[in-house]
Design a protein around this motif. Structure first.
Motif, PDB file in Angstrom:
ATOM      1  N   GLN A   1     105.402  18.014 103.800  1.00 25.27           N
ATOM      2  CA  GLN A   1     106.532  18.953 103.753  1.00 25.27           C
ATOM      3  C   GLN A   1     106.024  20.386 103.660  1.00 25.27           C
ATOM      4  OE1 GLN A   1     109.693  18.163 100.793  1.00 25.27           O
ATOM      5  NE2 GLN A   1     109.517  20.306 100.190  1.00 25.27           N
ATOM      6  N   ILE A   2     105.015  20.635 102.816  1.00 20.56           N
ATOM      7  CA  ILE A   2     104.476  21.985 102.660  1.00 20.56           C
ATOM      8  C   ILE A   2     103.784  22.432 103.947  1.00 20.56           C
ATOM      9  CG2 ILE A   2     102.767  23.345 101.395  1.00 20.56           C
ATOM     10  CD1 ILE A   2     103.412  21.686  98.932  1.00 20.56           C
ATOM     11  N   THR A   3     103.089  21.504 104.590  1.00 16.09           N
ATOM     12  CA  THR A   3     102.442  21.839 105.866  1.00 16.09           C
ATOM     13  C   THR A   3     103.468  22.277 106.897  1.00 16.09           C
ATOM     14  OG1 THR A   3     100.668  20.264 105.433  1.00 16.09           O
ATOM     15  CG2 THR A   3     101.008  20.940 107.727  1.00 16.09           C
ATOM     16  N   LYS A   4     104.558  21.527 106.991  1.00 20.21           N
ATOM     17  CA  LYS A   4     105.604  21.868 107.960  1.00 20.21           C
ATOM     18  C   LYS A   4     106.265  23.197 107.622  1.00 20.21           C
ATOM     19  CE  LYS A   4     109.772  19.966 110.110  1.00 20.21           C
ATOM     20  NZ  LYS A   4     110.738  18.825 110.119  1.00 20.21           N
ATOM     21  N   GLN A   5     106.302  23.541 106.339  1.00 14.64           N
ATOM     22  CA  GLN A   5     106.972  24.760 105.904  1.00 14.64           C
ATOM     23  C   GLN A   5     106.163  26.011 106.230  1.00 14.64           C
ATOM     24  OE1 GLN A   5     108.160  24.610 101.799  1.00 14.64           O
ATOM     25  NE2 GLN A   5     108.703  26.776 101.693  1.00 14.64           N
ATOM     26  N   PHE A   6     104.826  25.931 106.138  1.00 12.17           N
ATOM     27  CA  PHE A   6     104.007  27.135 106.271  1.00 12.17           C
ATOM     28  C   PHE A   6     103.134  27.178 107.524  1.00 12.17           C
ATOM     29  CE2 PHE A   6     104.701  26.757 101.647  1.00 12.17           C
ATOM     30  CZ  PHE A   6     105.287  27.989 101.406  1.00 12.17           C
TER      31      PHE A   6
ATOM     32  N   GLN B   1      94.503  23.422 111.379  1.00 10.00           N
ATOM     33  CA  GLN B   1      93.366  24.270 111.740  1.00 10.00           C
ATOM     34  C   GLN B   1      93.447  25.567 110.926  1.00 10.00           C
ATOM     35  OE1 GLN B   1      93.421  24.854 115.961  1.00 10.00           O
ATOM     36  NE2 GLN B   1      93.422  22.662 116.429  1.00 10.00           N
ATOM     37  N   ILE B   2      92.597  25.649 109.912  1.00 11.48           N
ATOM     38  CA  ILE B   2      92.633  26.786 108.988  1.00 11.48           C
ATOM     39  C   ILE B   2      91.736  27.902 109.521  1.00 11.48           C
ATOM     40  CG2 ILE B   2      92.120  27.555 106.646  1.00 11.48           C
ATOM     41  CD1 ILE B   2      92.698  24.704 105.705  1.00 11.48           C
ATOM     42  N   GLN B   3      92.305  29.101 109.584  1.00  9.15           N
ATOM     43  CA  GLN B   3      91.548  30.269 110.045  1.00  9.15           C
ATOM     44  C   GLN B   3      91.531  31.297 108.923  1.00  9.15           C
ATOM     45  OE1 GLN B   3      93.136  32.167 113.524  1.00  9.15           O
ATOM     46  NE2 GLN B   3      91.649  33.849 113.469  1.00  9.15           N
TER      47      GLN B   3
ATOM     48  N   ASP C   1     103.534  25.976 114.734  1.00  6.61           N
ATOM     49  CA  ASP C   1     103.738  24.800 115.582  1.00  6.61           C
ATOM     50  C   ASP C   1     102.432  24.293 116.199  1.00  6.61           C
ATOM     51  OD1 ASP C   1     106.422  24.894 115.027  1.00  6.61           O
ATOM     52  OD2 ASP C   1     106.915  26.091 116.798  1.00  6.61           O
ATOM     53  N   ASP C   2     101.465  25.192 116.416  1.00  5.45           N
ATOM     54  CA  ASP C   2     100.183  24.762 117.002  1.00  5.45           C
ATOM     55  C   ASP C   2      99.210  24.254 115.942  1.00  5.45           C
ATOM     56  OD1 ASP C   2      99.720  27.113 115.712  1.00  5.45           O
ATOM     57  OD2 ASP C   2      98.733  28.121 117.387  1.00  5.45           O
ATOM     58  N   MET C   3      99.746  23.993 114.721  1.00  6.76           N
ATOM     59  CA  MET C   3      98.967  23.453 113.598  1.00  6.76           C
ATOM     60  C   MET C   3      97.842  24.390 113.178  1.00  6.76           C
ATOM     61  SD  MET C   3     100.672  20.866 112.844  1.00  6.76           S
ATOM     62  CE  MET C   3      99.618  20.204 111.558  1.00  6.76           C
ATOM     63  N   SER C   4      98.027  25.688 113.368  1.00  2.73           N
ATOM     64  CA  SER C   4      97.050  26.673 112.923  1.00  2.73           C
ATOM     65  C   SER C   4      97.634  27.467 111.759  1.00  2.73           C
ATOM     66  CB  SER C   4      96.669  27.619 114.061  1.00  2.73           C
ATOM     67  OG  SER C   4      97.793  28.384 114.458  1.00  2.73           O
TER      68      SER C   4
ATOM     69  N   GLU D   1      97.134  20.364  99.586  1.00  9.00           N
ATOM     70  CA  GLU D   1      98.551  20.508  99.941  1.00  9.00           C
ATOM     71  C   GLU D   1      98.758  20.669 101.442  1.00  9.00           C
ATOM     72  OE1 GLU D   1      99.576  22.748  95.713  1.00  9.00           O
ATOM     73  OE2 GLU D   1      99.872  23.800  97.601  1.00  9.00           O
ATOM     74  N   LEU D   2      97.677  20.609 102.214  1.00  6.33           N
ATOM     75  CA  LEU D   2      97.769  20.733 103.667  1.00  6.33           C
ATOM     76  C   LEU D   2      97.271  19.447 104.320  1.00  6.33           C
ATOM     77  CD1 LEU D   2      96.386  24.363 104.132  1.00  6.33           C
ATOM     78  CD2 LEU D   2      98.788  23.623 104.150  1.00  6.33           C
ATOM     79  N   GLU D   3      97.880  19.112 105.437  1.00 10.82           N
ATOM     80  CA  GLU D   3      97.483  17.915 106.163  1.00 10.82           C
ATOM     81  C   GLU D   3      96.090  18.107 106.774  1.00 10.82           C
ATOM     82  OE1 GLU D   3      99.784  14.825 106.819  1.00 10.82           O
ATOM     83  OE2 GLU D   3      99.911  15.806 104.854  1.00 10.82           O
ATOM     84  N   PRO D   4      95.323  17.026 106.952  1.00 10.40           N
ATOM     85  CA  PRO D   4      93.941  17.155 107.467  1.00 10.40           C
ATOM     86  C   PRO D   4      93.854  17.767 108.861  1.00 10.40           C
ATOM     87  CG  PRO D   4      94.301  14.991 106.480  1.00 10.40           C
ATOM     88  CD  PRO D   4      95.639  15.651 106.562  1.00 10.40           C
ATOM     89  N   ASN D   5      94.900  17.626 109.678  1.00  6.50           N
ATOM     90  CA  ASN D   5      94.840  18.124 111.054  1.00  6.50           C
ATOM     91  C   ASN D   5      95.191  19.605 111.187  1.00  6.50           C
ATOM     92  OD1 ASN D   5      97.475  17.689 110.345  1.00  6.50           O
ATOM     93  ND2 ASN D   5      98.121  16.981 112.374  1.00  6.50           N
TER      94      ASN D   5
END
Length: 677
Positions: A565-570, A667-669, A573-576, A661-665
């Motif tokens: 839920q937190i991943t989807k919130q912050f 992409q953190i920059q 859409d390109d998972m970055s 709190e973030l999903e493994p997929n």
């Protein structure tokens, strides 16, 4: 079973017996008198009810009484045709009431049938049909009115529930009456058919089987048949009249007698005019004595009523003043003054059209939509918002109060539009400079003439109702955690228990009390994390509450369980996700200064180190704001809670997330690092 319950059951069984088993004449007489008595009671009750729902059992009662009367008709018909006797009551009506002349009795019976069938029953049936249709058509409007009053704070949730039930009951009642009125109509038709059967077959039986002459058969069976028809039609007319009274009755504050006399005699001068008219009729061949007597009664009544209406009712006023005074002095009245509305929206008199539906205002509807929207977004039921005008405010000013404290305010110009564009400064767009109240963006109040030009220039133009509704929404989001108390938490737990009873029993009341659950949920709401997914939160509490009862730690575990839920919130859409990371040295500094006590853990960092961390994060946030990105600080789970507590004092808008709190997929920059070296 109680005697009242048995009475109805025995009555239905008696009706079945009457349809099958022959009854002696004396028992028929008793039942006929009971029928007349019941009809009299029904019409008296219908005249003394203040509204139709006070006699809600009437449609069912109408069916039972009709069936009882038809059962009596079957029994009396059987006795008349088989024994030429139907009891003393029928015989009395057949001989005494009709004066021994069967033809007169037949005429009287025919008149009663015409009155019941063509006048009373026909009118009651039509009124029932129209009332049922109008009541059903009016239901949506009544429901919307109740919702509007509830959101305006004019009524409580309990009162709204009662009013909704009343609206539903009214619709059910009038729908039932529409069908039940057909019973009365069918009863009138059945009465005519039964009389004709009794007369025709009575003549045949008397002349063929009992060797009576035609005159003797007429005198015997005609008298009994008319007597039976009269004892049936009299209660039938009473019941039909009661039906008409119930369906034509509007909601009043008194019974029919007081309402009729009160409204009919409310104009005493008209009685004097009527008295003069009746007196003038005495000069015609009409009896002068009778007209004079009636005119005198009307004139005296009008004079007394007129005199009474002019007398001041000083005792009543004094009594009313004393009652009001005693009520103001009562302790109960003072206690009621302690009640405080959870959310209040006050506005100056110039903004009244916002809430007045007669002037096109839709603020009440917008408040309803806001509560629904926040229930979906945050998973918490926002209390009703009490809306009221306040002459102490400036005409165009409004303010929002939560639990008696002002949390937001602003000004609106109803005849203008708000034009917003942070990066645009078009001088040819004339307007009044201001700030958008919800987000503090620079804006202008422009007239409707400049609306099209502003939109072409790139401004976002919104109307005043949208401005204030957006402001209310954002403020309530910000203070949602303060609106979630133990009572509201208990309601959420009860709602969850309907579908997840075992899960709830594992968490509360042991090992966590309602207050502990409330603290965990409020912690999530404080950081704008929705608690709508209560099952996952309670699963986490059930797993970790056996190891610790620290609500701060339980909140951290709940955040990690809500990682998707937190991943989807912050996350985009390109998972970055662009974040500001915390260096290992800074994390070590924070972790080494965490103090553990029996009342919980807290960060005991020296002031210089605190200022250094805050300064570094503030610098990185400023850089990130230039890229129009949300300021997010990413750190390890061990220090996330303490870092957020530190930043809340100085940078409350900064979001602090942990890696868990973030999903493994994702992409953190990293666009910046908080380094304390």
């Amino acid at each position: 079973m109680r005697a009242r319950d048995l009475s109805v059951l025995l009555g239905v069984i008696l009706i079945i017996i009457m349809l099958v088993i022959p009854l002696p004449g004396w028992l028929l007489s008793v039942l006929i008198l009971c029928n007349i008595t019941l009809a009299l009671i029904v019409i008296l009750v219908s005249m003394n009810t203040q509204e139709a729902l006070q006699f809600s059992v009437f449609p069912t009662l109408l069916l039972l009484l009709t069936l009882f009367r038809l059962g009596l008709n079957v029994s009396t018909t059987r006795s008349i045709l088989s024994e030429a006797d139907a009891g003393g009551v029928v015989d009395t009506f057949g001989s005494f009431v009709i004066g021994g002349n069967p033809l007169v009795g037949f005429v009287v019976f025919g008149i009663l049938v015409v009155i019941q069938f063509l006048v009373i029953t026909k009118g009651a049936e039509r009124v029932s049909e129209v009332a049922a249709r109008f009541t059903l058509d009016a239901m949506p409007g009544k429901q919307m009115s109740i919702d509007a009053d509830l959101n305006a704070g004019l009524i409580s949730e309990h009162q709204a529930k009662e009013r909704r039930e009343k609206v539903e009951n009214e619709a059910d009642f009038h729908g039932s009456m529409d069908g039940a009125s057909k019973f009365v109509k069918g009863d009138a038709i059945a009465g005519i058919v039964i009389v004709l059967i009794n007369i025709i077959f009575g003549l045949i039986i008397g002349m063929v089987q009992m060797d009576m002459s035609f005159q003797e058969a007429i005198n015997t069976y005609m008298a009994l048949t008319i007597g039976d028809g009269l004892v049936s039609q009299i209660p039938a007319i009473l019941i039909a009249t009661a039906t008409g009274i119930v369906v034509t009755r509007t909601t009043t504050t008194g019974n029919l007698g007081s309402e009729v006399t009160g409204q009919l005699l409310q104009y005493p001068k008209l009685l004097l005019i009527a008295a003069g008219t009746i007196f003038m009729l005495g000069f015609t061949p009409i009896n002068f004595f009778l007209t004079t007597l009636l005119a005198s009664i009307l004139g005296l009544s009008g004079y007394l009523l007129l005199k009474q209406s002019k007398e001041p009712e000083v005792p009543d006023i004094e009594e009313e003043d004393q009652t009001e005074s005693s009520s103001m002095k009562s302790s109960e009245n003072v206690v009621n003054l302690l009640n405080m509305d959870p959310i209040e929206f006050e506005f100056g008199y110039a903004l009244i059209p916002l809430a007045d539906s007669n002037q096109g205002g839709d603020l009440l509807d917008r408040i309803i939509m806001i509560r629904r929207q926040l229930a979906i977004e945050l998973g918490v039921v926002i209390p009703v918002v009490r809306i009221r005008d306040n002459i102490q405010l400036n005409p165009n000013e409004y303010r929002l109060k939560v639990k008696g404290n002002e949390v937001a305010s602003g000004e609106l110009l109803l005849d203008h539009y708000l034009a917003m564009a942070p990066d645009i400064d078009d001088d040819h767009i004339d307007g009044i400079d201001t700030k958008e109240p919800a987000f503090g963006l620079p804006a202008k109040w422009i007239t409707e003439d400049n609306k099209d030009d502003a939109e072409l220039s790139g401004y976002t133009v919104v109307d005043p109702p949208s401005v204030v509704s957006t402001h209310i929404t954002e403020v309530i989001k910000h203070v949602a955690h303060t609106l979630l108390g133990r009572q509201e938490t208990k309601q959420l737990i009860d709602h969850l228990k309907e579908n997840y009873p075992i899960l709830v029993e594992e968490v509360t009341p042991e090992p966590l009390a309602t207050g502990d659950v409330q603290k965990v949920l409020a912690k999530l709401l404080r950081e704008n994390i929705s608690i709508r997914n209560l099952p996952i939160i309670f699963e986490t509490l059930a797993d970790f509450s056996k190891m610790t009862n620290d609500t701060e730690l339980l909140g951290e575990y709940s955040r990690q369980a809500l990682s998707s839920q937190i991943t989807k919130q912050f996350v985009h859409d390109d998972m970055s996700l662009k974040v500001i990371t915390v260096s290992g040295k800074a994390e070590k500094m924070i972790a080494e200064n965490i103090q553990q006590t029996e009342h919980g853990n807290y960060l005991a960092l020296d002031p210089e180190s605190q200022q250094l961390i805050i300064k570094k994060i503030h610098e990185e946030v400023e850089k990130l704001s230039l890229q129009e990105e949300t300021a997010i600080v990413l750190c390890s789970p061990a220090i996330r809670m303490y870092l957020k507590q530190l930043l809340d004092r100085y940078l409350p808008q900064v979001v602090v997330l942990s890696y868990n709190e973030l999903e493994p997929n994702v992409q953190i920059q990293s666009v910046g690092v908080v380094n304390v070296a």
